[in-house]
Design a protein around this motif. Structure first.
Motif, short mmCIF file in Angstrom:
data_model
loop_
_atom_site.label_atom_id
_atom_site.label_comp_id
_atom_site.label_asym_id
_atom_site.label_seq_id
_atom_site.Cartn_x
_atom_site.Cartn_y
_atom_site.Cartn_z
N PHE A 78 17.26 -44.22 17.16
CA PHE A 78 16.01 -44.03 17.90
C PHE A 78 16.14 -42.86 18.88
CE2 PHE A 78 15.87 -48.85 17.24
CZ PHE A 78 15.19 -48.71 16.04
N GLN A 79 15.24 -41.89 18.72
CA GLN A 79 15.16 -40.77 19.67
C GLN A 79 14.10 -41.13 20.70
OE1 GLN A 79 13.89 -36.97 18.04
NE2 GLN A 79 14.65 -35.83 19.80
N SER A 80 14.48 -41.07 21.97
CA SER A 80 13.53 -41.47 23.02
C SER A 80 13.50 -40.43 24.13
CB SER A 80 13.92 -42.84 23.58
OG SER A 80 15.02 -42.70 24.47
N TYR A 81 12.63 -40.68 25.11
CA TYR A 81 12.50 -39.78 26.25
C TYR A 81 13.50 -40.13 27.37
CZ TYR A 81 8.04 -38.58 24.08
OH TYR A 81 7.08 -38.16 23.21
N ASP A 82 14.19 -41.25 27.22
CA ASP A 82 15.06 -41.75 28.29
C ASP A 82 16.32 -40.90 28.38
OD1 ASP A 82 16.33 -43.20 30.20
OD2 ASP A 82 16.79 -44.93 28.92
N THR A 89 19.13 -38.75 35.84
CA THR A 89 18.30 -39.80 36.44
C THR A 89 16.88 -39.32 36.76
OG1 THR A 89 19.24 -39.21 38.58
CG2 THR A 89 20.24 -41.09 37.43
N GLU A 90 16.71 -38.00 36.79
CA GLU A 90 15.40 -37.45 37.14
C GLU A 90 14.37 -37.79 36.05
OE1 GLU A 90 13.56 -33.09 38.37
OE2 GLU A 90 15.71 -33.32 38.03
N GLU A 91 13.18 -38.22 36.47
CA GLU A 91 12.10 -38.47 35.51
C GLU A 91 11.42 -37.14 35.17
OE1 GLU A 91 10.85 -41.34 34.07
OE2 GLU A 91 12.56 -42.46 34.85
N ILE A 92 11.39 -36.82 33.88
CA ILE A 92 10.79 -35.56 33.46
C ILE A 92 9.65 -35.86 32.48
CG2 ILE A 92 11.19 -33.34 32.28
CD1 ILE A 92 14.16 -33.62 33.24
N GLU A 93 8.45 -35.41 32.82
CA GLU A 93 7.28 -35.67 31.96
C GLU A 93 7.36 -34.82 30.70
OE1 GLU A 93 4.36 -37.63 32.16
OE2 GLU A 93 5.60 -38.72 33.59
N THR A 100 15.63 -31.00 17.92
CA THR A 100 16.51 -31.47 16.84
C THR A 100 17.94 -31.78 17.29
OG1 THR A 100 16.87 -29.14 16.21
CG2 THR A 100 15.20 -30.39 14.97
N ALA A 101 18.50 -30.95 18.21
CA ALA A 101 19.88 -31.22 18.65
C ALA A 101 19.93 -32.45 19.55
CB ALA A 101 20.46 -30.00 19.36
N HIS A 102 18.84 -32.72 20.29
CA HIS A 102 18.75 -33.95 21.06
C HIS A 102 18.66 -35.14 20.10
CE1 HIS A 102 16.06 -37.00 23.15
NE2 HIS A 102 17.19 -37.07 23.82
N ALA A 103 17.93 -34.98 18.99
CA ALA A 103 17.83 -36.05 17.99
C ALA A 103 19.22 -36.38 17.43
CB ALA A 103 16.89 -35.63 16.86
N VAL A 104 20.00 -35.36 17.15
CA VAL A 104 21.37 -35.57 16.64
C VAL A 104 22.20 -36.32 17.68
CG1 VAL A 104 23.50 -34.43 15.91
CG2 VAL A 104 21.29 -33.60 15.05
N LEU A 105 22.06 -35.93 18.94
CA LEU A 105 22.80 -36.62 20.02
C LEU A 105 22.44 -38.10 20.10
CD1 LEU A 105 22.96 -34.22 23.11
CD2 LEU A 105 24.88 -35.41 22.04
N ALA A 106 21.21 -38.43 19.73
CA ALA A 106 20.79 -39.84 19.77
C ALA A 106 21.64 -40.71 18.85
CB ALA A 106 19.31 -39.96 19.39
N ALA A 107 22.30 -40.08 17.87
CA ALA A 107 23.12 -40.83 16.91
C ALA A 107 24.57 -40.99 17.35
CB ALA A 107 23.07 -40.12 15.55
N ARG A 108 24.89 -40.57 18.58
CA ARG A 108 26.31 -40.48 18.96
C ARG A 108 27.04 -41.81 18.98
NH1 ARG A 108 23.11 -40.73 23.02
NH2 ARG A 108 23.64 -41.42 25.12
#
Length: 299
Positions: A78-82, A89-93, A100-108
Motif C-alpha cells: 500500500f502506497q499512502s500519504y503517511d 512528522t510534518e503534515e504535507i498536503e 514511483t520511487a516512493h511507491a517502491v519504498l512502500a515495499a521495503r
C-alpha cells in the motif's frame, strides 16, 4: 530464490473500472497487466506484488486472485500519504502520492528478494521478462542493478509526441538518463525530439527506459535518505514526484550502484492516445494468432 515482480498500480485505482489499465485489449477482455503477469510467470518470477492504494485492495483481489490462485504467490503493497514511517512528522498536503520511487519504498518491509519494477499499464513483451529474470537470478548485486533498454523507434505512437527517458550508455551501463518531453516520428519515418522550440534528430536505435528496473532490497536503504531530502526540498510543491530515474541518477553519481542496460528488440505498446487502443488490440491479436499467447490467457 525466485525474483518478485513489483507492479506500479497505485495511480490506476482512483477511477477503477473506467481506466485504460483495466480496459480489455485481449480476445477475452484480458488487460495489459494480465499479459505482463503471464509473461512474468513463464519467465520464472515467483511472486507478484501489486503496489496499490489500500482502499482498492478488495477490488484488486476480486479481479486477480481467481486468475492467479495456484499459479503464483500474490502480495499487496500500500502506497499512502503517511510519511511518519520515514521519520517525517510534518503534515504535507498532497493531491497524489509521491511518485514511483516512493511507491517502491512502500515495499521495503515486504520484499526480501531481488525484484523487478514495471508500470501496470505498459505492454513489455516476453523477451524483457525473460532477460530480467535471468539478470535477477544470476547477475544482480547490491551495487549492480539494471533496466531494460527499448529501441526508441519501437516505443512511439503514430498519433502524437510522447515523453521518453533517453539513456546515455557507456560500456553497457547507463551513465545518465535524460527526460525528453516531446519525442515523435517525423513524416519520413525518422525520429526526432523537440526542446525549447528546436527539433533534434534521435537515432532510432537509441535506448530508452520504459520503467522496467531490476534491484535487490538494498535499494530501499540506499533511496530512503534521498526521499527524505527530496520531501524536505519539495514540500511546498504539491506536484513534485520522487521518480525511479532520480534514484538511479543519484546512485550512479555517488558510485553506489551501476545500472546495466539490458537491450531488448521487443515492441513496447502503451495507450497514450485513445487512437492507440485499436493498434494495441491488433498487435495483441497478431501475437495470439502467431501462437505467442493462448487466446484465453487464464483457462
Amino acid at each position: 530464490m525466485k525474483p518478485t515482480l513489483l507492479i506500479l498500480a497505485a495511480g490506476m485505482a482512483s477511477r477503477y473500472g473506467s481506466m485504460k489499465q483495466v480496459d480489455g485489449f485481449g480476445p477475452n477482455g484480458e488487460t495489459i497487466i494480465d499479459y505482463s503477469i503471464y509473461d512474468a510467470i513463464k519467465a520464472g518470477f515467483g511472486k507478484i506484488s501489486f503496489i496499490i492504494r489500500e482502499e482498492f485492495a478488495e477490488a484488486f483481489k476480486a479481479k486477480f486472485e481467481p486468475k492467479l490462485a495456484g499459479r503464483v504467490e500474490t502480495d499487496y503493497v500500500f502506497q499512502s500519504y503517511d510519511l511518519k514511517p520515514f521519520g517525517i512528522t510534518e503534515e504535507i498536503e498532497r493531491a497524489k502520492p509521491w511518485g514511483t520511487a516512493h511507491a517502491v519504498l512502500a515495499a521495503r518491509n515486504q520484499v526480501n528478494e531481488p525484484f523487478c519494477v514495471i508500470n501496470a499499464d505498459d505492454f513489455y513483451g516476453y523477451d524483457a521478462f525473460e532477460k530480467m529474470a535471468k539478470f535477477l537470478t544470476t547477475e544482480v548485486s547490491d551495487d549492480t542493478y539494471s533496466l531494460i533498454g527499448y529501441q526508441v523507434d519501437r516505443t512511439l505512437s503514430d498519433y502524437g509526441s510522447v515523453s521518453r527517458g533517453v539513456c546515455q550508455v557507456e560500456d553497457g551501463n547507463m551513465v545518465a538518463i535524460n527526460e525528453r518531453l516531446k519525442v515523435y516520428f517525423k513524416e519520413d519515418g525518422s525520429v526526432a525530439y523537440e526542446e525549447d522550440g528546436q527539433e533534434f534528430p534521435l537515432d532510432p536505435l537509441t535506448r530508452v527506459s520504459m520503467n522496467f528496473w531490476g534491484f535487490t532490497p538494498a535499494v530501499f536503504k540506499q533511496s530512503e535518505p534521498m526521499f527524505k531530502a527530496f520531501v524536505e526540498a519539495k514540500k511546498a510543491d504539491p506536484k513534485a514526484e520522487f521518480f525511479i530515474p532520480l534514484v538511479a541518477d543519484g546512485l550512479i553519481k555517488t558510485g553506489e550502484a551501476a545500472f546495466k542496460v539490458i537491450p531488448t528488440d521487443a515492441k513496447w505498446f502503451g495507450v497514450t492516445y485513445k487512437e492507440d487502443k485499436p493498434i494495441v488490440q491488433k498487435s495483441i491479436s497478431a501475437l495470439v494468432d502467431s501462437g505467442v499467447y493462448p487466446s484465453n490467457l487464464w483457462e
